[in-house]
Structures are given as C-alpha cells and as structure tokens.
Design a protein around this motif. Structure first.
Motif, PDB file in Angstrom:
ATOM      1  N   PRO A   1      56.711  60.831  85.956  1.00  0.00           N
ATOM      2  CA  PRO A   1      57.327  62.025  86.535  1.00  0.00           C
ATOM      3  C   PRO A   1      57.462  63.164  85.522  1.00  0.00           C
ATOM      4  O   PRO A   1      57.565  64.322  85.912  1.00  0.00           O
ATOM      5  CB  PRO A   1      58.697  61.539  87.003  1.00  0.00           C
ATOM      6  CG  PRO A   1      58.967  60.301  86.224  1.00  0.00           C
ATOM      7  CD  PRO A   1      57.637  59.688  85.938  1.00  0.00           C
ATOM      8  N   LEU A   2      57.512  62.839  84.245  1.00  0.00           N
ATOM      9  CA  LEU A   2      57.413  63.873  83.217  1.00  0.00           C
ATOM     10  C   LEU A   2      56.726  63.244  82.010  1.00  0.00           C
ATOM     11  O   LEU A   2      56.710  62.036  81.865  1.00  0.00           O
ATOM     12  CB  LEU A   2      58.771  64.506  82.848  1.00  0.00           C
ATOM     13  CG  LEU A   2      59.895  63.669  82.270  1.00  0.00           C
ATOM     14  CD1 LEU A   2      60.870  64.564  81.506  1.00  0.00           C
ATOM     15  CD2 LEU A   2      60.646  62.974  83.380  1.00  0.00           C
ATOM     16  N   LEU A   3      56.146  64.100  81.194  1.00  0.00           N
ATOM     17  CA  LEU A   3      55.316  63.624  80.094  1.00  0.00           C
ATOM     18  C   LEU A   3      56.048  62.604  79.220  1.00  0.00           C
ATOM     19  O   LEU A   3      55.501  61.560  78.861  1.00  0.00           O
ATOM     20  CB  LEU A   3      54.865  64.821  79.248  1.00  0.00           C
ATOM     21  CG  LEU A   3      53.960  64.498  78.075  1.00  0.00           C
ATOM     22  CD1 LEU A   3      52.632  63.932  78.551  1.00  0.00           C
ATOM     23  CD2 LEU A   3      53.714  65.749  77.232  1.00  0.00           C
ATOM     24  N   GLU A   4      57.316  62.908  78.903  1.00  0.00           N
ATOM     25  CA  GLU A   4      58.084  62.036  78.023  1.00  0.00           C
ATOM     26  C   GLU A   4      58.256  60.639  78.635  1.00  0.00           C
ATOM     27  O   GLU A   4      58.190  59.628  77.940  1.00  0.00           O
ATOM     28  CB  GLU A   4      59.465  62.645  77.749  1.00  0.00           C
ATOM     29  CG  GLU A   4      59.454  63.875  76.856  1.00  0.00           C
ATOM     30  CD  GLU A   4      59.215  65.177  77.610  1.00  0.00           C
ATOM     31  OE1 GLU A   4      58.696  65.149  78.746  1.00  0.00           O
ATOM     32  OE2 GLU A   4      59.555  66.238  77.062  1.00  0.00           O
ATOM     33  N   ALA A   5      58.495  60.606  79.942  1.00  0.00           N
ATOM     34  CA  ALA A   5      58.710  59.329  80.627  1.00  0.00           C
ATOM     35  C   ALA A   5      57.419  58.519  80.648  1.00  0.00           C
ATOM     36  O   ALA A   5      57.418  57.298  80.483  1.00  0.00           O
ATOM     37  CB  ALA A   5      59.191  59.583  82.046  1.00  0.00           C
TER      38      ALA A   5
ATOM     39  N   ILE B   1      54.969  58.665  78.466  1.00  0.00           N
ATOM     40  CA  ILE B   1      54.693  58.123  77.132  1.00  0.00           C
ATOM     41  C   ILE B   1      55.587  56.920  76.840  1.00  0.00           C
ATOM     42  O   ILE B   1      55.129  55.895  76.330  1.00  0.00           O
ATOM     43  CB  ILE B   1      54.868  59.219  76.050  1.00  0.00           C
ATOM     44  CG1 ILE B   1      53.754  60.254  76.202  1.00  0.00           C
ATOM     45  CG2 ILE B   1      54.870  58.615  74.646  1.00  0.00           C
ATOM     46  CD1 ILE B   1      53.898  61.464  75.307  1.00  0.00           C
ATOM     47  N   ALA B   2      56.866  57.024  77.199  1.00  0.00           N
ATOM     48  CA  ALA B   2      57.789  55.907  76.931  1.00  0.00           C
ATOM     49  C   ALA B   2      57.350  54.656  77.704  1.00  0.00           C
ATOM     50  O   ALA B   2      57.330  53.560  77.152  1.00  0.00           O
ATOM     51  CB  ALA B   2      59.219  56.293  77.310  1.00  0.00           C
TER      52      ALA B   2
ATOM     53  N   TYR C   1      65.368  47.903  73.203  1.00  0.00           N
ATOM     54  CA  TYR C   1      65.020  49.255  73.657  1.00  0.00           C
ATOM     55  C   TYR C   1      64.594  49.265  75.126  1.00  0.00           C
ATOM     56  O   TYR C   1      64.994  50.153  75.890  1.00  0.00           O
ATOM     57  CB  TYR C   1      63.910  49.861  72.788  1.00  0.00           C
ATOM     58  CG  TYR C   1      63.436  51.191  73.350  1.00  0.00           C
ATOM     59  CD1 TYR C   1      64.219  52.334  73.231  1.00  0.00           C
ATOM     60  CD2 TYR C   1      62.239  51.284  74.046  1.00  0.00           C
ATOM     61  CE1 TYR C   1      63.825  53.541  73.788  1.00  0.00           C
ATOM     62  CE2 TYR C   1      61.828  52.486  74.598  1.00  0.00           C
ATOM     63  CZ  TYR C   1      62.620  53.613  74.466  1.00  0.00           C
ATOM     64  OH  TYR C   1      62.223  54.796  75.022  1.00  0.00           O
TER      65      TYR C   1
ATOM     66  N   LEU D   1      67.631  49.239  77.186  1.00  0.00           N
ATOM     67  CA  LEU D   1      68.326  50.534  77.099  1.00  0.00           C
ATOM     68  C   LEU D   1      67.604  51.578  77.965  1.00  0.00           C
ATOM     69  O   LEU D   1      68.235  52.349  78.696  1.00  0.00           O
ATOM     70  CB  LEU D   1      68.378  51.008  75.641  1.00  0.00           C
ATOM     71  CG  LEU D   1      69.031  52.377  75.423  1.00  0.00           C
ATOM     72  CD1 LEU D   1      70.533  52.317  75.694  1.00  0.00           C
ATOM     73  CD2 LEU D   1      68.778  52.882  74.003  1.00  0.00           C
ATOM     74  N   HIS D   2      66.284  51.581  77.884  1.00  0.00           N
ATOM     75  CA  HIS D   2      65.472  52.506  78.678  1.00  0.00           C
ATOM     76  C   HIS D   2      65.746  52.300  80.168  1.00  0.00           C
ATOM     77  O   HIS D   2      66.047  53.237  80.899  1.00  0.00           O
ATOM     78  CB  HIS D   2      63.988  52.284  78.359  1.00  0.00           C
ATOM     79  CG  HIS D   2      63.039  53.103  79.191  1.00  0.00           C
ATOM     80  ND1 HIS D   2      62.615  52.698  80.440  1.00  0.00           N
ATOM     81  CD2 HIS D   2      62.452  54.295  78.966  1.00  0.00           C
ATOM     82  CE1 HIS D   2      61.793  53.618  80.945  1.00  0.00           C
ATOM     83  NE2 HIS D   2      61.679  54.597  80.070  1.00  0.00           N
TER      84      HIS D   2
ATOM     85  N   THR E   1      69.446  53.163  81.236  1.00  0.00           N
ATOM     86  CA  THR E   1      69.754  54.594  81.148  1.00  0.00           C
ATOM     87  C   THR E   1      69.138  55.347  82.328  1.00  0.00           C
ATOM     88  O   THR E   1      69.771  56.194  82.943  1.00  0.00           O
ATOM     89  CB  THR E   1      69.245  55.175  79.816  1.00  0.00           C
ATOM     90  OG1 THR E   1      69.721  54.354  78.753  1.00  0.00           O
ATOM     91  CG2 THR E   1      69.749  56.584  79.602  1.00  0.00           C
ATOM     92  N   TRP E   2      67.896  55.009  82.659  1.00  0.00           N
ATOM     93  CA  TRP E   2      67.230  55.643  83.801  1.00  0.00           C
ATOM     94  C   TRP E   2      67.938  55.299  85.113  1.00  0.00           C
ATOM     95  O   TRP E   2      68.165  56.161  85.966  1.00  0.00           O
ATOM     96  CB  TRP E   2      65.773  55.180  83.898  1.00  0.00           C
ATOM     97  CG  TRP E   2      64.798  56.089  83.243  1.00  0.00           C
ATOM     98  CD1 TRP E   2      64.126  55.861  82.075  1.00  0.00           C
ATOM     99  CD2 TRP E   2      64.337  57.367  83.707  1.00  0.00           C
ATOM    100  NE1 TRP E   2      63.289  56.906  81.787  1.00  0.00           N
ATOM    101  CE2 TRP E   2      63.399  57.846  82.773  1.00  0.00           C
ATOM    102  CE3 TRP E   2      64.644  58.152  84.824  1.00  0.00           C
ATOM    103  CZ2 TRP E   2      62.755  59.077  82.922  1.00  0.00           C
ATOM    104  CZ3 TRP E   2      63.997  59.378  84.967  1.00  0.00           C
ATOM    105  CH2 TRP E   2      63.074  59.824  84.022  1.00  0.00           C
TER     106      TRP E   2
ATOM    107  N   GLN F   1      71.154  57.063  85.394  1.00  0.00           N
ATOM    108  CA  GLN F   1      70.915  58.494  85.613  1.00  0.00           C
ATOM    109  C   GLN F   1      70.536  58.776  87.071  1.00  0.00           C
ATOM    110  O   GLN F   1      71.115  59.635  87.729  1.00  0.00           O
ATOM    111  CB  GLN F   1      69.801  58.978  84.676  1.00  0.00           C
ATOM    112  CG  GLN F   1      69.404  60.430  84.860  1.00  0.00           C
ATOM    113  CD  GLN F   1      70.509  61.382  84.438  1.00  0.00           C
ATOM    114  OE1 GLN F   1      71.205  61.134  83.453  1.00  0.00           O
ATOM    115  NE2 GLN F   1      70.698  62.448  85.193  1.00  0.00           N
TER     116      GLN F   1
ATOM    117  N   ARG G   1      73.069  58.587  90.002  1.00  0.00           N
ATOM    118  CA  ARG G   1      74.110  59.610  90.162  1.00  0.00           C
ATOM    119  C   ARG G   1      73.895  60.500  91.381  1.00  0.00           C
ATOM    120  O   ARG G   1      74.823  61.130  91.853  1.00  0.00           O
ATOM    121  CB  ARG G   1      74.183  60.494  88.900  1.00  0.00           C
ATOM    122  CG  ARG G   1      74.828  59.757  87.754  1.00  0.00           C
ATOM    123  CD  ARG G   1      75.104  60.649  86.549  1.00  0.00           C
ATOM    124  NE  ARG G   1      75.466  59.786  85.438  1.00  0.00           N
ATOM    125  CZ  ARG G   1      74.888  59.795  84.249  1.00  0.00           C
ATOM    126  NH1 ARG G   1      73.939  60.657  83.989  1.00  0.00           N
ATOM    127  NH2 ARG G   1      75.260  58.946  83.318  1.00  0.00           N
TER     128      ARG G   1
END
Lengths: 250, 107
Positions: free
Chosen positions: A35-39, A41-42, A136, A139-140, A143-144, A147, A150
């Motif tokens: 959904p976004l570049l950072e996600a 890559i992770a 990790y 945690l990933h 956290t998602w 988030q 919510r």
C-alpha cells in the motif's frame, strides 16, 4: 545431542522449513504491490528473513542425509511438503496478508522461544539465532494491526480476514509426526502447549485493535502432506526456474 | 518553511536518525511515510537499518522541525575572510608532536 534418530527429527524439520519457505514466497509477492513503498519494502525484507530461516532448516536436514537445501526447496512436489495450509493461501488483500502475518509470527515467536531449549542442539542454536528477526516480525504485525484497528473500515476488514484465516492458523499446531516421542525426548514442546501460549500472546493485541478471536475448528492436514490446490500452483511458480536446469550454477 | 504535510493517504513524513553504536551521535539518514510514530519506527527499521549496523533509531515528525528559509541563505555567507575560525587553521597535531620531541630531547 547425538543419539537422536534422524528419522524422528526429519518430519519436524520439514514442517519448520516448509512453513518458512512458503510464507516467505507468499509475502515476497508483495514486492512492488504494497500500500506504500515503505510497507512494501518491510514486507519483502521480512520475506527474505523467512527464506533465510528455511535455508538454515534445510541445511540441518542436509546434515541428516537429505539432499542439498536448494533441491529440497525446488525439487519436491506439493505432497512432500509439510507446511500448514495457512501459509499456502493466496496473499489476498493487505488486511488478509497482515492478519496472516500476525497469527503466523505470533506462533513463530512462541515456537522459537520454546525450541531455543530443544535437546537437539543445532535446532536450539538456530532458534536462538532467529529470535531477533522474529521479534521484529511480531512488532511489525502488531503495530500494523493496532494501527488499522483504530478505524472502522480497517477494523472491519481485519476482522473479516481473521474469520477466514483463523481455522487455518490453528492448523499450525497440528501435532507433528512422532509428536509424543519428540516431546518426550525434549526436542520440542507439545503443540497444545504452544497453541495456548499463542492464544495468550494474541488476545491482548487483537483486543487492543477491537478484534475478537473467532471460535472455529482447526483445519489440519498440512503436516501430513495434504494441501489446498494453492500450494501446487505456488510451487509451480517458485520452482519453475530451478527445475528448468537443476544443475545450473548461479 | 514549506508545508511538507501530505494530503494523501500515506500518512505523515517522519525524518529518520540512525545510531550505529551506543554513545555515537544519531545521524540523519532519510525519511519514511507512516500513519503513527510507532509505525514509522517499524518501517524505518527496514528502510534504513537493514544494511547498516544499528543499535537505535529515532523518528521525528517532519512538521515538528523548525527550519530556516533558503531565502535567508545569504546570512550564512562571510562578508570578510574568517578563515581564522576554521578548525583546520590549528596545527594541533604538529604542535603536540614538536612538544613531545622537545620533551624527549630534554629527558
């Protein structure tokens, strides 16, 4: 320890390795589609972690007399795989993949913490080595999930994915072949014990996201080589290049 | 300063600072988009700490940064020669070496 019977250990190692290689392949399918570049890559990067773990488990099998890791990953057919059916399901949408990652890595975290005390020393060493990466991953996932939980839209999609995935996730705890013997030898904890720890880890995180664990019966079979048609399709993709020339040097 | 808050759904911009060992300074390495500081930290780990050695990360909401304006860049210019302020003007290494040699000779 050296007096453990390879025949007893192998099905366990195959289940660990096959879970990792298949979930790794599925999560790598997000490369370029997150959904976004950072996600993106992770997720792809965690997929590489899982493939690395699979390689290490296959290497242990190789030491016990099985073929080399690449051949184990790329030349076996679906019925020889011992992964839970959870990991072979198509990646679905972001909510589906996230919930699967959350349920999977919660199980992985509990499993590795227990295997770190395995009487089969090479497995205990591997489990301790993977602990940081798995920390990790968890945690990933949490956290998602917290988030997205919510907002009503996100929470609704996650709950729907949870209902779909949950019976398959319970399949992660299908008792291994030679379960009683492996537990008695101190190689692994009982699956029922892991499932309990898993539920305790998940419940507060899902509650914080406004999600509830469904009541469902487990879908077993993966640990005995029974799979959905999705696994054969995935292996067809994953093994295509290797099978075209198994002797090629990369 | 320019408004760097995003209007789309990618969340906000967080600047990322990376520390390679305890006691070292955190160094700015880039930025990530995220919907919360917690998620920014999670995403920053894979963007900026997957290759470099790392013991700690900071993320800072980009809009919390107060920046000077490029239009005022001329205030950083030196109207007259102020090279006497620059650290490389000091021949500290040479000086201490010379002192050490003098001491050795005297001993």
């Amino acid at each position: 320890m050296t007096n453990l019977d390879a025949a007893v250990l192998k099905p366990l190692l195959f289940s660990l390795a096959d879970d990792e290689v298949v979930i790794g392949h599925r999560n790598a399918e997000w490369t370029g589609h997150g959904p976004l570049l950072e996600a993106d890559i992770a997720f792809s990067s965690m997929a590489q972690d899982e493939l690395g773990h699979a390689q290490a488990y296959y290497a242990l099998l190789h030491e016990l007399g099985e073929p080399e890791p690449d051949r184990l990953a790329f030349l076996r057919s679906a019925s020889a795989f011992r992964c839970a059916q959870l990991v072979e399901l198509p990646r679905g949408d972001w909510a589906f993949s996230l919930i699967r990652q959350c349920l999977y890595d919660a199980a992985e975290g509990e499993r590795l913490a227990a295997l770190a005390r395995s009487r089969f020393t090479p497995l205990a060493q591997a489990a301790r080595k993977f602990a940081g990466e798995e920390k990790y991953h968890w945690l990933h996932a949490r956290t998602w999930v917290e988030q997205l939980g919510r907002a009503d839209d996100g929470r609704g999609r996650l709950q729907q994915a949870l209902e779909q995935v949950y019976p398959y996730a319970l399949g992660l705890f299908e008792p291994a072949e030679a379960e009683a013997e492996l537990v008695a030898l101190g190689v692994k904890p009982a699956e029922a014990e892991l499932e309990q720890a898993w539920r305790e880890r998940l419940t507060p995180v899902l509650a914080a996201a406004g999600l509830t664990l469904p009541a469902a019966a487990p879908i077993y079979g993966g640990r005995r080589g029974q799979h959905t048609p999705h696994l054969a399709a995935l292996l067809n993709d994953m093994q295509l290049v290797f099978r075209s020339d198994p002797e090629a040097v990369w | 300063m320019p408004d760097i808050t995003l209007a789309d759904t990618e969340g906000e911009l967080y600047e990322v600072f990376h520390q390679k060992a305890r006691g070292e300074h955190h160094v700015h390495v880039g930025a990530v988009h995220a919907a919360s500081p917690e998620l920014a930290l999670v995403l920053a780990k894979e963007q900026y700490a997957r290759r470099l050695a790392c013991v700690n990360l900071w993320v800072v909401r980009a809009r919390d940064i107060h920046a000077s304006d490029y239009i005022d860049a001329d205030m950083f210019d030196h109207a007259t020669d102020k090279s006497y302020r620059e650290a490389f003007g000091y021949k500290v290494v040479g000086k201490t070496r010379a002192q050490a040699q003098t001491r050795d000779r005297d001993d």
